[in-house]
Design an enzyme around this catalytic site. Structure first.
Site, PDB file in Angstrom:
ATOM      1  N   GLN A  68      -2.555   2.516   9.823  1.00 14.28           N
ATOM      2  CA  GLN A  68      -1.231   2.607   9.186  1.00 14.28           C
ATOM      3  C   GLN A  68      -0.254   3.391  10.054  1.00 14.28           C
ATOM      4  OE1 GLN A  68      -4.135   3.141   7.638  1.00 14.28           O
ATOM      5  NE2 GLN A  68      -4.061   2.669   5.458  1.00 14.28           N
ATOM      6  N   ARG A  95       0.852  -1.189   0.000  1.00 11.01           N
ATOM      7  CA  ARG A  95       0.000   0.000   0.000  1.00 11.01           C
ATOM      8  C   ARG A  95       0.887   1.237   0.000  1.00 11.01           C
ATOM      9  NH1 ARG A  95       1.797   1.797   3.997  1.00 11.01           N
ATOM     10  NH2 ARG A  95       0.711   3.725   3.573  1.00 11.01           N
ATOM     11  N   GLY A  96       0.254   2.412  -0.170  1.00 13.36           N
ATOM     12  CA  GLY A  96       1.018   3.649  -0.320  1.00 13.36           C
ATOM     13  C   GLY A  96       1.161   3.919  -1.812  1.00 13.36           C
ATOM     14  N   ASN A 132      -5.857  12.384  -0.010  1.00 16.72           N
ATOM     15  CA  ASN A 132      -4.961  11.585   0.846  1.00 16.72           C
ATOM     16  C   ASN A 132      -5.809  10.805   1.845  1.00 16.72           C
ATOM     17  OD1 ASN A 132      -2.186  10.867   1.540  1.00 16.72           O
ATOM     18  ND2 ASN A 132      -2.609  11.859   3.479  1.00 16.72           N
ATOM     19  N   LYS A 133      -5.139  10.025   2.657  1.00 22.99           N
ATOM     20  CA  LYS A 133      -5.794   9.120   3.618  1.00 22.99           C
ATOM     21  C   LYS A 133      -6.911   9.819   4.385  1.00 22.99           C
ATOM     22  CE  LYS A 133      -5.419   5.699   4.056  1.00 22.99           C
ATOM     23  NZ  LYS A 133      -6.423   4.858   3.345  1.00 22.99           N
ATOM     24  N   ASP A 167      -2.268  10.932  -2.548  1.00 23.05           N
ATOM     25  CA  ASP A 167      -2.552   9.844  -3.493  1.00 23.05           C
ATOM     26  C   ASP A 167      -2.895  10.370  -4.879  1.00 23.05           C
ATOM     27  OD1 ASP A 167      -2.975   8.516  -0.739  1.00 23.05           O
ATOM     28  OD2 ASP A 167      -2.847   6.878  -2.189  1.00 23.05           O
TER      29      ASP A 167
HETATM   30  O1  MRU Z   1      -4.694   3.270   1.878  1.00 22.89           O
HETATM   31  P1  MRU Z   1      -3.208   3.487   1.870  1.00 22.89           P
HETATM   32  O2  MRU Z   1      -2.527   3.005   3.092  1.00 22.89           O
HETATM   33  O3  MRU Z   1      -2.582   2.967   0.594  1.00 22.89           O
HETATM   34  O4  MRU Z   1      -3.085   5.053   1.834  1.00 22.89           O
HETATM   35  C1  MRU Z   1      -1.816   5.623   1.803  1.00 22.89           C
HETATM   36  C2  MRU Z   1      -1.844   7.088   1.931  1.00 22.89           C
HETATM   37  O5  MRU Z   1      -2.878   7.717   2.013  1.00 22.89           O
HETATM   38  C3  MRU Z   1      -0.533   7.782   1.875  1.00 22.89           C
HETATM   39  O6  MRU Z   1      -0.582   8.949   2.619  1.00 22.89           O
HETATM   40  C4  MRU Z   1      -0.236   8.134   0.410  1.00 22.89           C
HETATM   41  O7  MRU Z   1      -0.267   6.976  -0.392  1.00 22.89           O
HETATM   42  C5  MRU Z   1       1.054   8.814   0.225  1.00 22.89           C
HETATM   43  S1  MRU Z   1       2.368   7.891   0.928  1.00 22.89           S
HETATM   44  C6  MRU Z   1       3.688   7.794   0.126  1.00 22.89           C
END
Ligand code: MRU
Length: 336
Positions: free
Chosen positions: A181, A32-33, A232-233, A222
């Site tokens: 996370q 993820r990320g 973003n998250k 994202d």
């Molecule tokens: O759902 P996830 O854990 O993939 O979400 C990740 C995030 O929201 C991060 O903040 C984003 O991908 C940038 S991290 C390099």
């Protein structure tokens, strides 16, 4: 790849040899990320090439297109995934040589993208670390470190670089419900780097911001629209609101590959809605917290409107408002 669902209890490496397995690993958040799933998608495409029994270039491209669809559909919000898959498809379309050579070149291209990700993250980290003052306390949301990228990280990479440059930093780690996370992955990474931190529940951020205990808020992205709106998250928006209300600067840190100039603003960015089970599956004393049959909603991302952001940190430098002018200039620097 590291199975991120198992951390911090277990550091388990898992291997895949099929693009559909990679698509599933992305969907189930083994990996993820945004940058990490982009590079995983590129390796998925390389595997699709290596596994293909095609004997003509057209048939190979058809196999690649099928894999591309499965990979792209595995998670909708992070633009890096579709970006990396499309780069691989375009690469295959243009590649010279026989089928075996094209397959090898696809694998080489995935390796190149992985190496480039690390190099880009280090450049971002250097730009961002210059913004951090000795003694800063920073709220960080989600996980944006080495786990979320190929190595080093985006927002967490900035914190790591500041620490390595000798600045004393303290991190308040948002636990980041529902997948945690922050509490699981960011806390684990900070421990590995020897950076002091404390985990806070997401709803405590406003208290710390209002009581003057925080100098900066840092998170990743994202997908970033042309006007600087940041997807973003989930929880990033509330955090930025509370920071803005208390005059605490908020920086989003991301590579240029996360910018989607086809989106004029954040309103049209597709927000992934994940299973309600992720919200409901909490047990205390062996019992579920929510009543049996309770319903839940689980949007995985939200949009921070650009007016709440102080700056955007990219590998090409820090972008300040007006973002609608300055962000496209960083994505496509004007020719001198
Ligand atoms: O759902 P996830 O854990 O993939 O979400 C990740 C995030 O929201 C991060 O903040 C984003 O991908 C940038 S991290 C390099």
């Amino acid at each position: 790849m590291i199975d991120q669902r198992m951390l911090p209890a277990k550091l388990e490496i898992v291997s895949y040899d099929d693009p559909l397995q990679i698509a599933r690993a992305i969907r189930e958040m083994v990996v993820r990320g945004a940058p990490a799933i982009g590079v995983a998608g590129a390796y998925g495409m390389a595997l699709a090439g290596l596994k293909s029994s095609a004997v003509t270039r057209e048939a190979l491209l058809r196999d690649l297109q099928l894999a591309a669809k499965a990979l792209r559909d595995s998670r909708p919000t992070a633009v890096n995934l579709g970006w990396a898959v499309d780069l691989m498809l375009n690469f295959a379309t243009r590649a010279q040589g026989n089928i075996a050579e094209v397959k090898q070149q696809l694998l080489n291209e995935a390796h190149r993208m992985a190496d480039e990700d690390v190099e880009i993250n280090r450049r971002m980290a250097a730009h961002g670390a210059a913004l951090i003052q000795d003694g800063d306390t920073i709220i960080h949301h989600c996980n944006t470190g080495a786990l979320a990228t190929v190595d080093w990280g985006t927002a967490l990479g900035v914190i790591r670089m500041a620490h390595e440059n000798g600045k004393r930093v303290h991190v308040l780690v948002d636990e980041t419900r529902p997948r945690l996370q922050g509490a699981r992955l960011t806390a684990w990474e900070l421990g590995e780097y020897g950076i002091p931190y404390e985990i806070i529940s997401d709803n405590a951020a406003g208290y710390f911001l209002h009581s003057g205990q925080v100098q900066k808020v840092l998170y990743g992205a994202d997908r970033v629209a042309a006007n600087g709106d940041v997807a973003n998250k989930i929880g990033s928006y509330m955090l930025a609101l509370a920071a803005h209300d208390n005059d605490v600067p908020v920086y989003s840190v991301f590579p240029i590959s996360t910018v989607d100039l086809s989106m004029p603003n954040g309103e049209d960015i597709a927000i992934e809605e994940r299973s309600p089970d992720e919200v409901l599956n909490i047990q205390v004393n062996g019992e579920y917290v929510a009543p049996q049959g309770a319903l839940a909603r689980n949007p995985a991302f939200d949009i921070t409107p650009h007016r709440l952001l102080t700056g955007l940190v990219t590998e090409n430098g820090v972008v300040y408002p007006p973002f609608s002018i300055n962000l496209p200039n960083v994505v496509h620097p004007p020719e001198l």
